[in-house]
Design an enzyme around this catalytic site. Structure first.
Site, mmCIF file in Angstrom:
data_model
loop_
_atom_site.group_PDB
_atom_site.id
_atom_site.type_symbol
_atom_site.label_atom_id
_atom_site.label_comp_id
_atom_site.label_asym_id
_atom_site.label_seq_id
_atom_site.Cartn_x
_atom_site.Cartn_y
_atom_site.Cartn_z
ATOM 1 N N SER A 89 0.847 -1.186 0.000
ATOM 2 C CA SER A 89 0.000 0.000 0.000
ATOM 3 C C SER A 89 0.888 1.242 0.000
ATOM 4 O O SER A 89 1.695 1.412 -0.915
ATOM 5 C CB SER A 89 -0.966 -0.043 1.185
ATOM 6 O OG SER A 89 -1.989 0.915 1.027
ATOM 7 N N ASP A 119 -8.500 -4.935 -6.340
ATOM 8 C CA ASP A 119 -8.203 -3.935 -5.321
ATOM 9 C C ASP A 119 -9.029 -2.666 -5.558
ATOM 10 O O ASP A 119 -8.880 -2.022 -6.600
ATOM 11 C CB ASP A 119 -6.711 -3.608 -5.366
ATOM 12 C CG ASP A 119 -6.239 -2.788 -4.174
ATOM 13 O OD1 ASP A 119 -7.083 -2.143 -3.517
ATOM 14 O OD2 ASP A 119 -5.030 -2.796 -3.903
ATOM 15 N N HIS A 127 -6.830 -5.648 -1.959
ATOM 16 C CA HIS A 127 -5.772 -4.832 -1.351
ATOM 17 C C HIS A 127 -5.041 -5.674 -0.302
ATOM 18 O O HIS A 127 -5.202 -5.493 0.907
ATOM 19 C CB HIS A 127 -6.378 -3.579 -0.719
ATOM 20 C CG HIS A 127 -5.364 -2.509 -0.428
ATOM 21 N ND1 HIS A 127 -4.666 -1.870 -1.419
ATOM 22 C CD2 HIS A 127 -4.931 -1.977 0.742
ATOM 23 C CE1 HIS A 127 -3.864 -0.973 -0.873
ATOM 24 N NE2 HIS A 127 -3.992 -1.031 0.429
#
Length: 590
Positions: A420, A507, A539
């Protein structure tokens, strides 16, 4: 349950223990549904487990659980964005039947709803025009009264209501640097500060609360290491008994019976992923229930130590360093592992990533760069708009330079890996400090901040102004120019170190385009780049075969470029899965 599509990560008992409730999405799309299963029910013909009922069956809707009230065990309070994907309306949901009753229609841009101990809707949180937040008292579904407000550099959070129904706990740093615990009286408007860090180092961490006696049992804080401050005599005695029995280990109260006479106690530390014990308070009986990772020998795991170093502008940066066992801390290959978020922080304790990499021979550096939460609002806000070419990335760079200066790091064998925001920091490190890193692994990391902000999920809209304050507003010409300069995609020609990119196709936060575009750019520049895309992930990877496949690819990648160890053997199903999710970079579109 027998869900073979994805692991179930969030699950809990209903208040009367008749059901297990859990949430599950599809392939990582984060459109979570709420399920209920009666563990005592007989499986249907041909089934291995009782049937799980989908209580929120509408497709494309993200359910949120706001409350599981103790006093109304048949009902939970949930939010559904079925009417408007940006906003969650509030419902009282019957666990037995699946019937729901509308409590409030969200036509006021509410970001979160809060209920009292009886499950009654009492408060709401909404973003203000400047990106701050306000707490609203709900008089009815059409009338709100603002009772507390913070600006965009401050924070406030509603915790829980007292039994009396007119006082509630909240955390706030309005008027102070560090977050404190406050009790707020809805009838008088009076506010009383209950707790703040006795050492003046970090934000308020948390509380252990007695629902039975309606009192605080202990306060917790997370500095370099966790700290617990008992507030009640009996709890203090119980806690000291547990420390005496379990030793120098972090102790958390995972669950309690309603009478609070039996606890589930979780015990863990940096070299122990944790065990859970049953503690019967009255007769002081403590027995092991299970070990979470029994195959891991704590004697084989590496200690995590808190360190501090000085950034280039003089600011002290907190970090954690995990050194491989049996190796002198000199001239080691290093993997920097910046956390995601970015407005969260790393903690001392068991870290699967740090332990895995240390086992393979790397020193692992985890940095709480400015912009990380938990260290006060000044430290948090020092990261505003400082992505990439700014101080958030400088802090990571300065951490590597610190290890080099200390002789711990081999300057020719430094890698960086994160997910991330940590994936973004990986790309930024390779793009803006190419001389520093020998290899990088970006896991669901954005490459272009402008397209990242343009593609946020619709249910983030109620708080988008805070993103614009902390990161930048693409609609503002000056911000847009800076965001382009801070985006690794536009500096791809500077990336010379080998890069492995890992992405979940579903995601919703960092869409696949973010990875596609950096992979295509590096391919066109004839730079070394590898690409893994799992079609059934979002994600982060949850499915076992996907996780093992990408971890194997990562350890081979770092072994090739940093010289660490790797496991040569690989189970055939995992090898096949790795082949399936490894992309031909020549076929990737920009």
């Amino acid at each position: 349950t027998a869900d073979k599509s994805r692991p179930i990560t969030t699950y809990f008992w209903s208040q009367d223990s008749k059901y297990i409730l859990y949430i599950q999405d599809t392939g990582g799309d984060e459109n979570f549904h709420i399920y209920a299963v009666d563990p005592a029910a007989e499986p249907e013909a041909g089934a291995l487990t009782p049937r799980a009922r989908n209580l929120t069956p509408k497709d494309g809707v993200r359910a949120r659980i706001y409350s599981v009230p103790r006093d109304t065990p048949d009902y939970i309070v949930v939010g559904l964005n079925d009417r408007d994907p940006r906003l969650h309306d509030v419902y009282r949901l019957n666990i037995h039947t699946g019937d729901k009753e509308l409590l409030a229609l969200n036509d006021a841009n509410i970001a979160a709803w809060h209920v009292d101990r009886d499950g009654e809707l009492r408060l709401a949180t909404r973003q203000t025009a400047d990106g701050g937040a306000e707490i609203l008292k709900i008089h009815d579904e059409d009338r709100f009264e603002s009772i507390y407000e913070v600006n965009h550099e401050e924070s406030v959070g509603v915790s829980l209501f007292r039994k009396d129904g007119h006082r509630f706990y909240m955390t706030t740093n309005r008027g102070a640097d560090l977050t404190r615990l406050v009790i707020f009286d809805l009838e008088t408007g009076e506010k009383e500060i209950l707790a703040s860090d006795p050492e003046g180092e970090v934000d308020f961490g948390g509380a252990i609360y007695s629902y039975k006696n309606d009192e605080m049992l202990a306060y917790t804080y997370f500095g370099d290491y966790p700290r617990v401050y008992p507030q009640q005599e009996q709890f203090a005695a119980d806690y000291e008994y547990l420390k005496g029995e379990l030793g120098d280990i972090r102790i958390d109260i995972a669950s309690q019976t309603h009478e609070e006479d039996i606890w589930l106690v979780a015990a863990s530390k940096d070299t122990d992923p944790g065990s859970v014990y049953v503690f019967e308070r009255e007769n002081r009986e403590l027995r092991l229930l299970y070990r979470s990772r029994p195959e891991l020998d704590p004697g084989h795991l590496a200690e995590m130590q808190a360190i501090r170093y000085t950034a280039r502008d003089g600011l002290e940066i907190p970090a954690y360093l995990t050194l491989p066992q049996g190796r002198e801390p000199k001239n080691l290959p290093v993997v920097v592992n910046p956390h995601g978020g970015p407005w969260v922080r790393d903690y001392w304790g068991y870290s699967p990533a740090a332990q895995f990499l240390a086992n393979r021979g790397y020193a692992v550096l985890q940095i709480n760069y400015r912009g990380s939460s938990g260290f006060g609002k000044e430290f948090l806000n020092a990261g505003n708009q400082e992505w990439g070419t700014g101080y958030m990335q400088h802090d990571i760079t300065d951490g590597v330079q610190h290890l080099i200066a200390e002789g711990i790091a081999d300057p020719d064998r430094v890698g960086i890996y994160g997910g991330s925001y940590g994936g973004y920091a990986t790309l930024a490190g390779l793009a803006f400090t190419p001389e520093l890193y020998a290899a990088g692994v970006s896991f669901v990391g954005p490459s272009n901040i402008i397209t990242l902000l343009d593609s946020v999920p619709p249910y983030w809209e109620p708080v988008i102004k805070r993103f614009h304050r902390r990161v930048g507003d693409p609609e503002d010409p000056d911000d847009r120019r800076r965001l382009k300069e801070q985006s690794p995609l536009y500096a791809a020609e500077n990336i010379v170190a080998p890069l492995l990119v890992v992405q979940g196709a579903n995601d919703p936060r960092v869409i696949q385009r973010e990875s596609d575009q950096i992979v295509a750019a590096l391919r066109d520049l004839d730079r070394p780049v590898e690409y893994i895309v799992a079609p059934d992930e979002g994600h982060g990877f949850r499915r076992r075969e996907n996780r093992l496949a990408y971890i194997y690819a990562m350890e081979r990648f770092f072994a090739d470029h940093l010289g660490g160890r790797y496991q040569e053997q690989l189970a055939e199903p995992i090898r096949r899965r790795l082949e399936e999710i490894t992309m031909d970079v020549d076929r990737v579109s920009k």
